[in-house]
Every structure is written in structure tokens, then in C-alpha cells.
Design an enzyme around this catalytic site. Structure first.
Site, mmCIF file in Angstrom:
data_model
loop_
_atom_site.group_PDB
_atom_site.id
_atom_site.type_symbol
_atom_site.label_atom_id
_atom_site.label_comp_id
_atom_site.label_asym_id
_atom_site.label_seq_id
_atom_site.Cartn_x
_atom_site.Cartn_y
_atom_site.Cartn_z
ATOM 1 N N GLY A 4 11.891 -69.733 13.756
ATOM 2 C CA GLY A 4 10.771 -70.658 13.888
ATOM 3 C C GLY A 4 9.441 -70.089 13.433
ATOM 4 O O GLY A 4 9.372 -69.040 12.786
ATOM 5 N N ILE A 5 8.394 -70.796 13.805
ATOM 6 C CA ILE A 5 7.028 -70.467 13.394
ATOM 7 C C ILE A 5 6.394 -69.526 14.418
ATOM 8 O O ILE A 5 6.713 -69.584 15.600
ATOM 9 C CB ILE A 5 6.216 -71.773 13.235
ATOM 10 N N GLU A 47 14.432 -74.638 9.432
ATOM 11 C CA GLU A 47 13.452 -75.692 9.138
ATOM 12 C C GLU A 47 12.391 -75.103 8.205
ATOM 13 O O GLU A 47 12.120 -75.622 7.141
ATOM 14 C CB GLU A 47 12.836 -76.137 10.465
ATOM 15 N N GLY A 85 10.624 -78.590 15.179
ATOM 16 C CA GLY A 85 12.083 -78.655 15.271
ATOM 17 C C GLY A 85 12.642 -77.805 16.383
ATOM 18 O O GLY A 85 13.833 -77.471 16.359
HETATM 19 N N1 COA Z 1 -1.618 -68.885 28.257
HETATM 20 C C1 COA Z 1 -2.782 -68.936 27.589
HETATM 21 N N2 COA Z 1 -2.894 -68.600 26.290
HETATM 22 C C2 COA Z 1 -1.779 -68.200 25.668
HETATM 23 C C3 COA Z 1 -0.535 -68.133 26.315
HETATM 24 C C4 COA Z 1 -0.485 -68.489 27.668
HETATM 25 N N3 COA Z 1 0.652 -68.435 28.335
HETATM 26 N N4 COA Z 1 0.395 -67.713 25.421
HETATM 27 C C5 COA Z 1 -0.251 -67.507 24.262
HETATM 28 N N5 COA Z 1 -1.551 -67.799 24.420
HETATM 29 C C6 COA Z 1 -2.575 -67.705 23.393
HETATM 30 C C7 COA Z 1 -2.515 -66.363 22.694
HETATM 31 O O1 COA Z 1 -3.315 -65.400 23.352
HETATM 32 C C8 COA Z 1 -3.073 -66.709 21.335
HETATM 33 O O2 COA Z 1 -4.484 -66.839 21.438
HETATM 34 P P1 COA Z 1 -5.454 -66.229 20.322
HETATM 35 O O3 COA Z 1 -5.129 -67.051 19.091
HETATM 36 O O4 COA Z 1 -6.801 -66.486 20.866
HETATM 37 O O5 COA Z 1 -5.051 -64.799 20.193
HETATM 38 C C9 COA Z 1 -2.531 -68.105 21.086
HETATM 39 O O6 COA Z 1 -2.267 -68.667 22.384
HETATM 40 C C10 COA Z 1 -1.272 -68.138 20.243
HETATM 41 O O7 COA Z 1 -0.297 -67.346 20.825
HETATM 42 P P2 COA Z 1 0.782 -66.577 19.975
HETATM 43 O O8 COA Z 1 1.856 -66.157 20.900
HETATM 44 O O9 COA Z 1 0.165 -65.541 19.103
HETATM 45 O O10 COA Z 1 1.288 -67.755 19.015
HETATM 46 P P3 COA Z 1 2.176 -67.723 17.727
HETATM 47 O O11 COA Z 1 1.341 -67.843 16.533
HETATM 48 O O12 COA Z 1 3.166 -66.615 17.779
HETATM 49 O O13 COA Z 1 2.960 -69.122 17.907
HETATM 50 C C11 COA Z 1 3.907 -70.886 19.239
HETATM 51 C C12 COA Z 1 3.711 -69.375 19.046
HETATM 52 C C13 COA Z 1 4.783 -71.069 20.469
HETATM 53 C C14 COA Z 1 2.572 -71.565 19.433
HETATM 54 C C15 COA Z 1 4.605 -71.449 17.976
HETATM 55 O O14 COA Z 1 5.820 -70.803 17.790
HETATM 56 C C16 COA Z 1 4.874 -72.957 18.103
HETATM 57 O O15 COA Z 1 4.001 -73.752 17.854
HETATM 58 N N6 COA Z 1 6.100 -73.335 18.489
HETATM 59 C C17 COA Z 1 6.494 -74.714 18.663
HETATM 60 C C18 COA Z 1 7.218 -75.286 17.481
HETATM 61 C C19 COA Z 1 8.465 -74.585 17.108
HETATM 62 O O16 COA Z 1 8.940 -73.658 17.731
HETATM 63 N N7 COA Z 1 9.075 -75.054 16.057
HETATM 64 C C20 COA Z 1 10.335 -74.481 15.615
HETATM 65 C C21 COA Z 1 10.656 -74.616 14.226
HETATM 66 S S1 COA Z 1 9.413 -74.087 13.021
#
Ligand code: COA
Length: 431
Positions: free
Chosen positions: A215-216, A238, A336
Site C-alpha cells: 500500500g501507500i 493497486e 483499496g
Molecule cells: N495520532 C496522531 N497523529 C498520527 C498518528 C496517530 N495515531 N499516526 C500518525 N500520525 C501522524 C504522523 O505523525 C504524521 O504526521 P506528520 O506528517 O506531521 O509527521 C502523519 O500522521 C502521517 O503518518 P505516517 O505514519 O507517516 O503516514 P504514512 O505516510 O506512512 O501513511 C497512512 C500512512 C495510513 C495514512 C496511509 O497508508 C493511508 O492513507 N492508508 C489508507 C489507504 C490504504 O492503505 N490504501 C491501500 C492501497 S494503496
């Protein structure tokens, strides 16, 4: 000049001319992420005062066009299937709204339940036979081209010619605009020690011959680093990313044991750096298919040992996964995640994995929580969850009762939060 070149010439307009066919109240869908029609979107933003009540439907918008800002109100309203960073930043201004969806049916549900007037996509330059490649995105783009009355393609010669179901013919297109824009890139973030530790926990769960979806987010690329010694892996994903290019060149991916499209890496959209885009150009090993195919859980489940790996923001002790929002604040989207996690578990020997860091905000917050904050959105329900992995280990939740889940989840929480979680679990009678 051949007939298709003549047709192209007749359909070629400038960006301002393409905007002349937009009327007040129209609904426009734009291609997503790396396929974003940058010129058309920028032109719409320039001319916003000329329009009333136009709806713009987007997904993971990468550019900052300003559609979410207050001055757009009454002119252009933005709907989004997946928030990008600008969308989340300006959500509070009240000019953008999230569309809840599972990616494999996003396009179809929109077309069935809304009237879309215009589709704006991007494509490579046309070949002599009148075909374009839709290049980096096939999630809902081809479906829109086949269904929507007015189709405009922004032709960008920087786009790679990708293979699979990406071809569209000039006869299916109403207008073309040429715009040689630099490609949209998502920079590669080097994985840190925590991400690598998560990858090391996941590696033993992936058997040789497995087919992967990644994933992303920051963690999936770290995982690819830990899989380079595997054999005969396949890709059915995806989103295609830079990490998969490295894994391919390590020799770990052959796709030999795949049931569907053996030997091919299957995807619906690609987002990453120029290295990825160069890799995809005329690459016979990569098969782009539409999102309603790549992400259909019934199709995903036909793969041999299908393993889906996605990321989350928070997970509660019972296994409710929140990946798209922090409390009531929309962060990204479901995309996804539910499609692939569910699909993988249908496959014989398949696994659904959610991988996350055990803390956020420099260790101040536990991402494993006894209860999700009020207003949280559940991306993956506890009935569907399979594996949760942090840098502290693996919790296999499928088929387990709440008492066992709580224990397993506390074991993979950061040690600083485990006692507090135990206390809260008692208070909430999570047994
Ligand atoms: N509470 C508060 N803030 C949180 C947090 C929590 N539990 N978990 C993460 N954060 C904050 C992080 O500190 C970070 O903040 P910053 O940008 O100020 O540093 C931000 O949220 C992003 O967190 P991070 O873990 O670095 O995100 P990422 O870029 O690795 O993406 C998801 C993680 C979950 C957001 C991303 O995978 C997603 O959108 N998933 C849903 C869709 C998906 O999985 N699709 C699958 C097929 S592509």
C-alpha cells in the site's frame, strides 16, 4: 497525413478552448495522482470566477490548485475519493468533501449514482494507429472515458507508455490539449530503523512464491528492502511504487507461480519518482488493469498465496483499523485497503497484514489504543482483520476472541504504553 493524425489535428484545442465546453453546474471527473491533468486543472483554477456550481471530482490530488480555498465557494466545489496533503490541509475551509468508497467500485458507483458531464485525463502522445496509452493511471479513468459524454485528454510527452489495458483510441476522445508538464513525483523516503524492524517481522510471513500487494505510505518501501532474498514473488497491487522496482532488480520477483497473469506485475496506478516512470515505459513485465479488476476482492483472492500489506494510523485492542482519519479529521482515504485485505484472505494460503509504527509524534502517542478517539473512521472492521504488525512483533487476530486479541495487541504496543493499555482494557471489560 493518415486519417488518425487528421482526426487528432481536428480535435486539438488550447487549454482555454477546452474550458469553453465547461458549463455552470457541470460535474467534471479528473484523472488521479501521477495522471493528474495538470494543465486543465490549473486553467480551471485560473478561470474559476467564470463558473458557477461546478463540481470537480478528484482522487489523491498532488498539485496545489487552490480548489479547496474559500474564494472558490459558489464557483467550484471539490469532491475527493482520497485526500492528498492539500485536501487535508484546507478541509476546514468547507469547500471539499470526502467520498466514502472502496476503490474497486469507486468509479462505477459514481457513474451509476451521479451524472458526470466531463472527464479530464492524461495520456502519452498518439501512435500512428491512433492509440494513446493512459500511462500512470487506470483506476477509474478508462471507465470514465467509456461512459462520459465529453472526454478531454491532456497529452504529455513526458508520460511513460505503459502496457496492459491502457490503450484508448482517438475516436473515443472529444478533444486533446498538449501540455508538456514535468511528471508528478512522490519522493522516496529512506526507511528508518523502526520501519526496517517492521519489515524484518513481516519477511517470515511471506513465503517464496507469494503474490504481494503493497500500500501507500512510508512503511511498504521498507518492507521491500527486507524481501530481496525471497524467490519467485509476484505483484498484484493497486499502487506501483519505487520499492517494487528495486525488488524486481534484486531478482526476487519472477511472477512464475502466479495464478493470474503469470510473469506479469499487475497494477492499476503508479506513483513515485522518475526512476519508477522510466522503469514502466514499454515494460512488458508490468500489466496495468482497471481498478475494478485489480482491486476486486474476488479476483485478488484467485492469486496464489496472496499477501496484502497496508498501513494504518491507529488500531484498537479489538482490531478495528483506522487508516484514513485522525478522530473526525479525514487524513487520506480507504482506497483499496479493505479490498486488498479482504481479497488476500480469500486466497489459499493468503494473508492480510496491517503494518504500523507503535507510536506517533516522536513517541508521545501510542497508535495501539484501547478505544479509538471519538469520530474515528473505521477503514477495516474487526471482523475482517487478519495480522497487525509493529516494530515490537506480530498480532494474529483472525478467528480470535476479544480477550486473546487484547493480549496480542498489548504485546505489540510500545512497552511505555502497555501497562496503561492493560488498565484501560480492564476498565472497559475487554474480555
Ligand atoms: N495520532 C496522531 N497523529 C498520527 C498518528 C496517530 N495515531 N499516526 C500518525 N500520525 C501522524 C504522523 O505523525 C504524521 O504526521 P506528520 O506528517 O506531521 O509527521 C502523519 O500522521 C502521517 O503518518 P505516517 O505514519 O507517516 O503516514 P504514512 O505516510 O506512512 O501513511 C497512512 C500512512 C495510513 C495514512 C496511509 O497508508 C493511508 O492513507 N492508508 C489508507 C489507504 C490504504 O492503505 N490504501 C491501500 C492501497 S494503496
Amino acid at each position: 497525413m493518415n486519417a488518425f493524425r487528421q482526426e487528432y489535428k481536428a480535435k486539438k484545442v488550447s487549454l482555454p478552448q477546452a474550458l469553453e465546453l465547461v458549463s455552470d453546474g457541470d460535474k467534471i471527473t479528473a484523472a488521479m495522482a501521477g495522471s493528474e491533468p495538470q494543465g486543465l486543472l490549473a486553467e480551471l483554477a485560473n478561470q474559476y470566477e467564470n463558473f458557477k456550481n461546478v463540481r470537480l471530482i478528484t482522487c489523491l490530488t498532488m498539485g496545489d490548485y487552490g480548489f479547496q480555498k474559500p474564494e472558490m465557494k459558489g464557483h467550484i466545489f471539490n469532491e475527493s475519493w482520497f485526500y492528498g496533503s492539500t485536501d487535508r490541509k484546507f478541509h476546514s475551509e468547507g469547500n471539499i468533501s470526502y467520498i466514502p468508497n472502496n476503490l474497486h467500485e469507486a468509479g462505477e458507483k459514481k457513474l451509476d449514482n451521479d451524472n458526470i458531464d466531463i472527464f479530464w485525463g492524461t495520456a502519452t502522445p498518439m501512435d500512428d494507429r491512433g492509440y494513446f496509452s493512459l500511462s500512470l493511471g487506470l483506476t477509474y479513468e478508462k471507465m470514465m472515458i467509456q461512459d462520459v459524454d465529453l472526454v478531454v485528454l491532456e497529452i504529455n510527452e513526458n508520460l511513460p507508455w505503459t502496457l496492459g489495458d491502457t490503450q484508448v483510441h482517438i475516436s473515443e476522445i472529444d478533444q486533446v490539449v498538449e501540455n508538456k508538464a514535468p511528471l508528478i513525483e512522490l519522493p522516496n523516503i529512506e526507511p528508518g530503523e523502526v520501519e526496517m524492524e517492521i519489515g524484518r517481522h513481516i519477511a517470515p510471513l511471506i513465503e517464496d512464491g507469494s503474490t504481494l500487494q503493497l500500500g501507500i505510505g512510508g512503511i511498504p518501501n521498507a518492507i521491500t528492502e527486507c524481501l530481496k532474498d525471497k524467490e519467485d514473488l509476484g505483484i498484484h497491487t493497486e499502487m506501483f511504487t519505487d520499492g517494487m522496482v528495486d525488488l524486481f532488480y534484486s531478482g526476487a520477483i519472477t511472477g512464475k507461480r502466479k495464478t493470474l497473469w503469470p510473469g506479469k506485475m499487475v497494477t492499476t496506478f503508479a506513483l513515485g519518482t522518475q526512476k519508477l516512470y522510466d522503469f514502466l515505459d514499454h515494460n512488458l513485465a508490468v500489466e496495468f488493469q482497471q481498478g475494478n479488476i485489480t482491486n476486486d476482492p474476488a479476483i485478488i483472492g484467485q492469486n496464489y498465496k496472496m499477501v496484502s500489506i497496508n498501513t494504518a494510523l491507529q488500531v484498537d485492542l479489538t482490531g478495528q483499523v483506522c487508516s484514513e482519519a485522525i478522530g473526525n479529521k479525514q487524513y487520506s482515504g480507504t482506497g483499496g485497503q479493505a479490498d486488498t485485505h479482504r481479497g488476500a484472505q480469500r486466497s489459499e494460503g493468503g494473508k492480510g497484514i496491517i503494518a504500523l509504527r507503535s507510536t506517533a509524534k516522536s513517541g508521545e502517542i501510542s497508535t495501539i489504543m484501547s478505544e479509538l478517539p471519538p469520530g474515528s473512521k473505521i477503514t477495516l472492521g474487526r471482523n475482517d482483520v487478519d495480522y497487525i504488525v509493529t516494530e515490537h512483533g506480530i498480532a494474529h487476530l483472525k478467528g480470535k476472541c476479544i480477550r486473546d486479541r487484547v493480549k496480542a495487541m498489548i504485546n505489540i504496543a510500545h512497552p511505555d504504553f502497555r501497562e496503561q493499555l492493560r488498565k484501560e482494557a480492564q476498565e472497559l471489560q475487554l474480555w
